[in-house]
Design an enzyme around this catalytic site. Structure first.
Site, PDB file in Angstrom:
ATOM      1  N   VAL A 188      13.233 -60.730 -14.603  1.00 44.82           N
ATOM      2  CA  VAL A 188      13.175 -59.322 -15.009  1.00 44.82           C
ATOM      3  C   VAL A 188      12.441 -58.536 -13.933  1.00 44.82           C
ATOM      4  CG1 VAL A 188      12.287 -57.678 -16.703  1.00 44.82           C
ATOM      5  CG2 VAL A 188      13.182 -59.885 -17.475  1.00 44.82           C
ATOM      6  N   ALA A 231       7.434 -57.711 -11.923  1.00 47.38           N
ATOM      7  CA  ALA A 231       8.540 -58.598 -12.321  1.00 47.38           C
ATOM      8  C   ALA A 231       7.984 -59.805 -13.060  1.00 47.38           C
ATOM      9  CB  ALA A 231       9.305 -59.073 -11.090  1.00 47.38           C
ATOM     10  N   LYS A 232       8.850 -60.573 -13.642  1.00 50.31           N
ATOM     11  CA  LYS A 232       8.480 -61.867 -14.230  1.00 50.31           C
ATOM     12  C   LYS A 232       9.753 -62.660 -14.395  1.00 50.31           C
ATOM     13  CE  LYS A 232       4.714 -63.881 -15.665  1.00 50.31           C
ATOM     14  NZ  LYS A 232       3.361 -63.627 -15.108  1.00 50.31           N
ATOM     15  N   GLY A 233       9.622 -63.980 -14.418  1.00 44.79           N
ATOM     16  CA  GLY A 233      10.805 -64.808 -14.621  1.00 44.79           C
ATOM     17  C   GLY A 233      10.408 -66.144 -15.189  1.00 44.79           C
TER      18      GLY A 233
END
Ligand code: NAD
Length: 421
Positions: free
Chosen positions: A67, A112-114
């Protein structure tokens, strides 16, 4: 106001928590409904299927996410989590928090992050490598040193970053160290990155004790989570003279140990914190309720809730984890008069040193440990002063003040860039 991404539900998921904090910041900053629409919407979401060939030949499929919540102030930046319970909502929430965190520290990044919904403890080393490489390959079109720069988070470490860097580089045809941070030093990692988040947490504990007039020598601390953040925070706090009286991990907690380094040795040998010889065990809830000066939640989201907050006896809570507190838990702590240092300030030491790593990779010029430490301290002290001044001047909690500083910076960037077309 309309909610652009998710309708509010009555349960408190990490996304509900993040959105309610954003809503409050927007109201306190007197921003517009257009600002709310812009800031409450993640810019890019990629959901991927990650196939894994297990060592026995079976093929399994895992869900993966990346994201990119914001790219307004620079490339997006955020960790990669390997945990069986992650889902899209939580990943969006964590990407949103990264956005305000980077802005609060005034780093030239969005957020962001994932991650992959997998329990890494159930993978062999070879399976972990194949999964990491395939996940990297699936998100490859949207990451890069100028686009989005992953880093370690829960369940991943520098080994995963080395595989991500290699997978990206093989596809590019040349080495691209700046595509991830939190890498091993020999691959372009930064000195001080491994301990940076814990070091930052310890700096926040030091400053909070100072503000409360408590001598760090002999002050007591309990830490939930004994991973990359909790362990290094414990080490740094011991070095500052505090007594770490209890730590915990997913298996439970331990108290009555001599030193954190000793405890870590036992955990490395037996793999379990709750059964270390010569220590007493306690549950995670018992740890949260210890009569200590400082409590550091450094594990997962939603540790401090309506159910657990009433029993907290610590005077100061420093959030090493991301989103460890629900709004109801937060309200209870505020009513009790606890001094709460919010996640986006307390744990931003990690992304600050990730930023240093990225800068060093871009310049191919590497800093000494002292330069890293001094620069971390100065950026953190600037952010602390900004939050402290705002909180004092406008009679806010530090969470409200920190969110307002971060959100205002992103909103201002949006206003100045304008809207295309
Ligand atoms: P990690 O995987 O290294 O460690 C996580 C720790 O939490 C482990 O000790 C694990 O056993 C424990 N844990 C898991 N479930 C638990 C439970 N239900 N109760 C108690 N303990 C539990 O992860 P980490 O990198 O240390 O991250 C911890 C938190 O800090 C996360 O919220 C993460 O997003 C946040 N954070 C990490 C960094 C970083 O640089 N690693 C930076 C900023 C914020």
């Amino acid at each position: 106001m309309t909610m652009a991404f998710k309708e509010r539900s009555s349960t408190e998921s990490p996304l509900d928590t993040a959105l309610s904090q954003l809503r409050r910041a927007i109201e306190q900053l007197r921003l517009s409904e257009s600002d709310w629409n812009t800031l409450s919407t993640p810019r890019r979401i990629l959901e991927v299927a990650v196939p894994l060939r297990r060592d026995d030949g079976r093929v399994e499929m895992y869900k993966g996410y990346r994201v990119q919540y914001s790219t307004t102030r620079g490339p997006s930046k955020g960790g990669v989590r390997f945990h069986q319970n992650i889902d899209l909502d939580e990943t969006v929430a964590l990407a949103m928090l990264m956005t305000w965190k980077c802005a609060l520290a005034n780093l030239p990044y969005g957020g962001a992050k994932g991650g992959v919904a997998v329990d890494p403890a159930k993978l062999s080393l070879a399976e972990n490598e194949r999964l990491t490489r395939r996940y990297t390959s699936e998100i490859l079109p949207i990451i890069g040193p100028e686009r989005d720069i992953p880093a370690p988070d829960v369940g991943t470490d520098e080994r995963n970053m080395a595989w991500m860097m290699d997978t990206y580089s093989v596809n590019a045809g040349f080495s691209v160290p700046g595509v991830v941070t939190g890498k091993p030093i020999v691959l372009g990692g930064s000195l001080g990155r491994t301990s940076a988040t814990g070091d930052g947490v310890a700096i926040l504990v030091r400053e909070a004790l100072k503000l409360k007039g408590i001598d760090p020598k002999g002050a007591t601390v309990a830490i939930q989570g004994f991973g990359k953040v909790g362990y290094w925070a414990a080490i740094a706090l011991e070095q500052m003279g505090l007594k770490v009286v209890a730590v915990s991990d997913a298996s439970g907690g331990a108290t009555g140990f001599d030193s954190v380094a000793d405890l870590k040795k036992h955990v490395q040998e037996s793999g379990n914190l709750s059964s270390v010889p010569g220590t007493d065990s306690l549950t995670n809830t018992e740890l949260l309720h210890l009569g200590v000066d400082v409590l550091v939640p450094a594990a997962l989201s939603d540790a401090i809730t309506e159910a657990t907050a009433p029993g907290i006896k610590a005077k100061i809570v420093v959030e090493g984890a991301n989103a460890p507190t629900t709004p109801a838990g937060d309200a209870i702590m505020n009513d009790k008069g606890l001094f709460v240092i919010p996640d986006i300030l307390a744990n931003c030491g990690g992304v600050i040193v990730s930023y240093f790593e990225w800068v060093q990779d871009k310049q191919n010029y590497f800093w000494s440990a002292k330069e890293v430490k001094d620069n971390l301290n100065s950026i953190l002290m600037r952010a602390i002063a900004e939050v402290s001044d705002k909180a004092k001047g406008e009679h806010l909690t530090w969470r409200e003040a920190a969110n307002m500083v971060g959100v205002a910076r992103v909103a201002q960037a949006h206003h100045l860039r304008g809207l295309y077309p």
